[in-house]
Design a protein around this motif. Structure first.
Motif, PDB file in Angstrom:
ATOM      1  N   SER A  99      -2.133  14.373  -2.590  1.00 44.39           N
ATOM      2  CA  SER A  99      -1.532  15.431  -3.339  1.00 44.39           C
ATOM      3  C   SER A  99      -0.270  15.834  -2.718  1.00 44.39           C
ATOM      4  O   SER A  99       0.546  16.419  -2.975  1.00 44.39           O
ATOM      5  CB  SER A  99      -2.412  16.464  -3.293  1.00 44.39           C
ATOM      6  OG  SER A  99      -2.641  16.918  -2.082  1.00 44.39           O
ATOM      7  N   CYS A 103      -9.146  12.018   0.029  1.00 48.85           N
ATOM      8  CA  CYS A 103      -7.885  11.283   0.341  1.00 48.85           C
ATOM      9  C   CYS A 103      -6.925  12.146  -0.378  1.00 48.85           C
ATOM     10  O   CYS A 103      -5.734  11.412  -0.588  1.00 48.85           O
ATOM     11  CB  CYS A 103      -8.037   9.858   0.162  1.00 48.85           C
ATOM     12  SG  CYS A 103      -8.229   9.258  -1.647  1.00 48.85           S
ATOM     13  N   HIS A 150       0.737  -1.062  -0.126  1.00 50.49           N
ATOM     14  CA  HIS A 150       0.053  -0.001   0.014  1.00 50.49           C
ATOM     15  C   HIS A 150       0.729   1.237  -0.034  1.00 50.49           C
ATOM     16  O   HIS A 150       2.027   1.113   0.349  1.00 50.49           O
ATOM     17  CB  HIS A 150      -0.883   0.018   1.350  1.00 50.49           C
ATOM     18  CG  HIS A 150      -1.958  -0.963   1.150  1.00 50.49           C
ATOM     19  ND1 HIS A 150      -3.079  -1.146   0.310  1.00 50.49           N
ATOM     20  CD2 HIS A 150      -2.369  -1.965   2.004  1.00 50.49           C
ATOM     21  CE1 HIS A 150      -3.750  -2.026   0.258  1.00 50.49           C
ATOM     22  NE2 HIS A 150      -3.504  -2.701   1.501  1.00 50.49           N
ATOM     23  N   THR A 205      -8.692   2.472  -5.093  1.00 52.30           N
ATOM     24  CA  THR A 205      -9.379   1.168  -4.641  1.00 52.30           C
ATOM     25  C   THR A 205     -10.591   1.435  -3.531  1.00 52.30           C
ATOM     26  O   THR A 205     -11.449   1.186  -3.755  1.00 52.30           O
ATOM     27  CB  THR A 205      -8.357   0.127  -3.914  1.00 52.30           C
ATOM     28  OG1 THR A 205      -7.146   0.095  -4.825  1.00 52.30           O
ATOM     29  CG2 THR A 205      -8.782  -0.989  -3.701  1.00 52.30           C
ATOM     30  N   VAL A 228      -7.520  -3.313   4.988  1.00 48.73           N
ATOM     31  CA  VAL A 228      -7.233  -1.967   4.821  1.00 48.73           C
ATOM     32  C   VAL A 228      -8.177  -1.312   3.838  1.00 48.73           C
ATOM     33  O   VAL A 228      -9.102  -0.389   4.419  1.00 48.73           O
ATOM     34  CB  VAL A 228      -6.071  -1.862   4.123  1.00 48.73           C
ATOM     35  CG1 VAL A 228      -5.935  -0.187   4.000  1.00 48.73           C
ATOM     36  CG2 VAL A 228      -4.823  -2.251   5.301  1.00 48.73           C
ATOM     37  N   PRO A 287       1.630   6.121 -11.917  1.00 47.83           N
ATOM     38  CA  PRO A 287      -0.081   6.640 -12.105  1.00 47.83           C
ATOM     39  C   PRO A 287      -0.917   5.757 -12.796  1.00 47.83           C
ATOM     40  O   PRO A 287      -0.386   4.968 -13.770  1.00 47.83           O
ATOM     41  CB  PRO A 287       0.092   7.942 -12.870  1.00 47.83           C
ATOM     42  CG  PRO A 287       1.593   8.374 -12.600  1.00 47.83           C
ATOM     43  CD  PRO A 287       2.318   7.249 -12.273  1.00 47.83           C
TER      44      PRO A 287
HETATM   45  N1  LIG Z   1      -6.755   6.745   6.750  1.00 48.33           N
HETATM   46  C1  LIG Z   1      -6.735   5.283   6.686  1.00 48.33           C
HETATM   47  O1  LIG Z   1      -6.989   4.590   7.383  1.00 48.33           O
HETATM   48  C2  LIG Z   1      -6.710   4.772   4.986  1.00 48.33           C
HETATM   49  C3  LIG Z   1      -6.949   3.686   4.711  1.00 48.33           C
HETATM   50  C4  LIG Z   1      -6.896   3.045   3.563  1.00 48.33           C
HETATM   51  C5  LIG Z   1      -6.434   4.006   2.545  1.00 48.33           C
HETATM   52  N2  LIG Z   1      -6.139   5.173   3.013  1.00 48.33           N
HETATM   53  C6  LIG Z   1      -5.397   6.127   1.989  1.00 48.33           C
HETATM   54  O2  LIG Z   1      -6.436   6.147   0.753  1.00 48.33           O
HETATM   55  C7  LIG Z   1      -5.855   6.705  -0.396  1.00 48.33           C
HETATM   56  C8  LIG Z   1      -6.300   5.679  -1.489  1.00 48.33           C
HETATM   57  O3  LIG Z   1      -5.656   4.519  -1.159  1.00 48.33           O
HETATM   58  P1  LIG Z   1      -5.612   3.292  -2.154  1.00 48.33           P
HETATM   59  O4  LIG Z   1      -4.881   2.315  -1.834  1.00 48.33           O
HETATM   60  O5  LIG Z   1      -7.188   3.312  -2.537  1.00 48.33           O
HETATM   61  O6  LIG Z   1      -5.141   3.965  -3.506  1.00 48.33           O
HETATM   62  P2  LIG Z   1      -4.790   3.399  -5.044  1.00 48.33           P
HETATM   63  O7  LIG Z   1      -5.627   2.129  -5.332  1.00 48.33           O
HETATM   64  O8  LIG Z   1      -3.431   3.101  -5.108  1.00 48.33           O
HETATM   65  O9  LIG Z   1      -5.096   4.444  -6.021  1.00 48.33           O
HETATM   66  C9  LIG Z   1      -4.821   5.837  -5.843  1.00 48.33           C
HETATM   67  C10 LIG Z   1      -5.655   6.739  -6.574  1.00 48.33           C
HETATM   68  O10 LIG Z   1      -5.361   8.082  -6.147  1.00 48.33           O
HETATM   69  C11 LIG Z   1      -5.288   9.003  -7.410  1.00 48.33           C
HETATM   70  N3  LIG Z   1      -4.204   9.723  -6.943  1.00 48.33           N
HETATM   71  C12 LIG Z   1      -3.131   9.691  -7.019  1.00 48.33           C
HETATM   72  N4  LIG Z   1      -2.464  11.116  -6.623  1.00 48.33           N
HETATM   73  C13 LIG Z   1      -3.567  11.833  -6.788  1.00 48.33           C
HETATM   74  C14 LIG Z   1      -3.231  13.363  -6.836  1.00 48.33           C
HETATM   75  N5  LIG Z   1      -2.260  14.155  -6.219  1.00 48.33           N
HETATM   76  N6  LIG Z   1      -4.607  13.895  -6.973  1.00 48.33           N
HETATM   77  C15 LIG Z   1      -5.805  13.276  -7.379  1.00 48.33           C
HETATM   78  N7  LIG Z   1      -5.688  11.851  -7.243  1.00 48.33           N
HETATM   79  C16 LIG Z   1      -4.513  11.239  -7.078  1.00 48.33           C
HETATM   80  C17 LIG Z   1      -4.835   8.027  -8.524  1.00 48.33           C
HETATM   81  O11 LIG Z   1      -5.202   8.525  -9.639  1.00 48.33           O
HETATM   82  P3  LIG Z   1      -4.887   8.049 -11.246  1.00 48.33           P
HETATM   83  O12 LIG Z   1      -5.910   6.747 -11.530  1.00 48.33           O
HETATM   84  O13 LIG Z   1      -4.954   9.219 -11.979  1.00 48.33           O
HETATM   85  O14 LIG Z   1      -3.487   7.699 -11.018  1.00 48.33           O
HETATM   86  C18 LIG Z   1      -5.392   6.573  -8.122  1.00 48.33           C
HETATM   87  O15 LIG Z   1      -6.763   6.730  -8.602  1.00 48.33           O
HETATM   88  C19 LIG Z   1      -4.541   6.824  -0.020  1.00 48.33           C
HETATM   89  O16 LIG Z   1      -4.018   7.949   0.416  1.00 48.33           O
HETATM   90  C20 LIG Z   1      -4.348   5.809   1.310  1.00 48.33           C
HETATM   91  O17 LIG Z   1      -3.188   6.112   2.140  1.00 48.33           O
HETATM   92  C21 LIG Z   1      -6.123   5.678   4.153  1.00 48.33           C
END
Ligand SMILES: NC(=O)c1ccc[n+]([C@@H]2O[C@H](COP(=O)([O-])OP(=O)(O)OC[C@H]3O[C@@H](n4cnc5c(N)ncnc54)[C@H](OP(=O)(O)O)[C@@H]3O)[C@@H](O)[C@H]2O)c1
Length: 359
Positions: free
Chosen positions: A258, A232, A45, A168, A139, A340
Motif C-alpha cells: 500500500s 504484505c 519483482h 504470488t 524469492v 493491477p
Molecule cells: N520480505 C521479503 O523478503 C519478501 C519476499 C518476497 C516477496 N515480498 C513482498 O511480497 C509482496 C508480494 O510479492 P509478489 O511477488 O507475490 O507480488 P505479485 O505477485 O506481484 O502480486 C501483487 C499482489 O498484491 C496485490 N496488491 C497490490 N497493491 C495492493 C494494495 N495497495 N492493497 C492490497 N493489495 C495489493 C495485488 O492485487 P491485485 O490482484 O488486486 O492487483 C496482487 O495480488 C510484495 O510486497 C513483495 O515485495 C517480500
C-alpha cells in the motif's frame, strides 16, 4: 566464450524506465570458489523496481545492473581450483547484494547475460522443472515456506490470516497451508479475486471492497481473533490485521504494497494501537529474505531451497508460468510488473540455441 554481454543498467536512482539502459559490458571472470553462470531466465519483482527508485532496504552503488536475488542459468566456467558443480549444469543462483549490516553472499544484478556466483549457493535443477519455475524458486516460494514454518510455526488446524492473498506469495501460502493442514483466511482487495482464491484452496476469503475485515475475522476465527498473521500490504490494512490478532498473537510484516509510489512519510507507516500491543502482548515483526540469506549459513540456505525445490517438483507448490521478455523490451516488461491484476510475472529470458526446450 564471448568477451562482452548485454546488461540492463541503471545509471542513477529514478523511475526504472527512465534510468535503465541496455549496455554492453565485459563478461565477468570467476574467482576461486565462484562459477560463471550464463543466465537463462530471471524475474522482475516489485522489489527490483523499489531498489531502482531508491525505496528498498538497501541502495546499490550506481550505475548498477538491475534485478536482485534470483535467476536460473547454466554453469559456463569455474574459478581457479574450484570443484563441486559441473560445467553445463543448470542451477539456480541466489544473488543477494551487499546490504549494510547483512553479511554475504553478494552477487551483482541478475538482469544480464552472465554473472559470477559463490558455488556454495548454487542449487542444481532437475530437467523436468522449467526455467520459468526455476528462476522464481528462491524469492516467493522460499518466503512462503519460511513465513509459514520457521517464522510462525503454524500448526495443522490453526488459522493463518494473510493479506494480498492473490499475490504470488499469497497463492503459495495457500497451497503450502493446504498441504500442511493449516486453515487460511485470505484478504483480497478485488471482488473478482474471491472465487479464484477459493478455487485455489483458500478456506475463507475476505474482500476489503465489500466486507469489514475485523468483523469477518471475528466471525471466522472467533471473537478473540486470529493467533497468526502475515501481511504484505502495511498501512491501513496492516493496522487492521494487527487489530484482528488475538491477544498474544503474532503478525509478520513482509511487504508494504500500500506504500508503493507514496512519498509522504506518514503513508509509509503501520499505525498500531499501543494499548493493544502492551496489554494484549501482540507481537508485530518484520521478515526480509535478504537478511535471512545474509544470516543463514550456506548449508542451511541450500537446505531450505532444496525443500522448496521438492515442494515444487512434487507439485505441492505451483509457480505461475512467467511471461518471457527479451532484455530489449524492458519498458513493456516493467509496465506489466506494475499493472493491477497482472497475474503472470514478467521474466527476462536469454536465447540460447541449446536450451530452447527448457522454457
Ligand atoms: N520480505 C521479503 O523478503 C519478501 C519476499 C518476497 C516477496 N515480498 C513482498 O511480497 C509482496 C508480494 O510479492 P509478489 O511477488 O507475490 O507480488 P505479485 O505477485 O506481484 O502480486 C501483487 C499482489 O498484491 C496485490 N496488491 C497490490 N497493491 C495492493 C494494495 N495497495 N492493497 C492490497 N493489495 C495489493 C495485488 O492485487 P491485485 O490482484 O488486486 O492487483 C496482487 O495480488 C510484495 O510486497 C513483495 O515485495 C517480500
Amino acid at each position: 566464450m564471448p568477451q562482452s554481454m548485454r546488461a540492463l543498467v541503471a545509471g542513477k536512482v529514478g523511475e526504472p524506465t527512465d534510468v535503465l539502459r541496455l549496455e554492453s559490458r565485459p563478461v565477468p571472470t570467476p574467482k576461486a570458489g565462484q562459477a560463471l553462470i550464463r543466465v537463462k531466465a530471471t524475474p522482475i519483482h516489485a522489489s527490483d523496481l523499489h531498489v531502482l527508485r531508491g525505496r528498498y532496504g538497501f541502495s546499490p552503488k550506481f550505475p548498477t545492473v538491475g534485478g536482485h536475488m534470483e535467476c536460473v542459468g547454466r554453469i559456463e566456467a569455474l574459478g581457479p581450483d574450484t570443484e563441486g558443480p559441473k560445467i553445463g549444469e543448470r542451477v539456480v543462483a541466489v544473488a543477494v547484494p551487499a546490504v549494510p549490516a547483512v553479511p554475504g553472499p553478494h552477487v551483482a544484478g541478475t538482469w544480464q547475460e552472465y554473472l559470477v556466483a559463490d558455488t556454495r549457493r548454487l542449487l542444481p535443477i532437475p530437467d523436468h522443472l522449467s526455467d520459468s519455475s526455476a528462476c522464481q524458486l528462491a524469492v516467493n516460494p522460499l518466503t512462503a515456506l519460511l513465513l509459514v514454518t520457521r517464522e510462525l510455526d503454524v500448526q495443522p488446524g490453526e488459522w493463518l490470516l494473510q493479506t494480498a492473498a492473490g499475490s504470488t506469495v499469497g497463492r503459495l501460502v495457500i497451497q503450502l497451508s493446504r498441504h500442511l493442514g493449516i486453515r487460511t483466511i485470505n484478504v483480497v482487495r478485488r471482488r473478482d479475486a474471491v472465487e479464484e482464491i477459493k478455487a485455489l484452496g483458500g478456506d475463507e476469503v475476505i474482500c476489503t471492497e465489500d466486507e469489514d475485515l475485523l468483523q469477518r475475522v471475528a466471525e471466522i476465527a472467533g471473537p478473540a481473533g486470529a493467533r497468526k498473521a502475515i501481511d504484505c500490504v502495511a498501512g491501513h490494512v496492516g493496522a487492521q490485521v494487527s487489530q484482528a490478532l488475538a491477544p498474544g498473537g503474532e503478525l509478520v510484516v513482509y511487504g508494504a504494497l500500500s506504500t508503493h509510489r507514496q512519498a509522504d512519510p506518514a503513508a509509509l507507516t503501520i499505525p498500531l494501537q499501543a494499548r493493544s500491543v502492551i496489554y494484549e502482548t501482540k507481537a508485530v515483526r518484520g521478515f526480509w529474505l535478504n537478511r535471512w540469506f545474509g544470516t543463514a549459513s550456506p548449508e542451511d540456505a541450500l537446505r531450505a531451497l532444496s525443500e522448496v525445490r521438492s515442494l515444487v517438483a512434487d507439485e505441492v507448490l505451483s509457480i505461475p508460468q512467467g511471461q518471457p521478455f527479451p532484455l530489449e523490451r524492458f519498458t513493456e516488461a516493467i509496465s506489466l510488473a506494475e499493472t493491477p491484476a497482472h497475474g503472470t510475472k514478467p521474466l527476462f529470458v536469454f536465447e540460447d540455441g541449446r536450451d530452447k526446450d527448457d522454457r
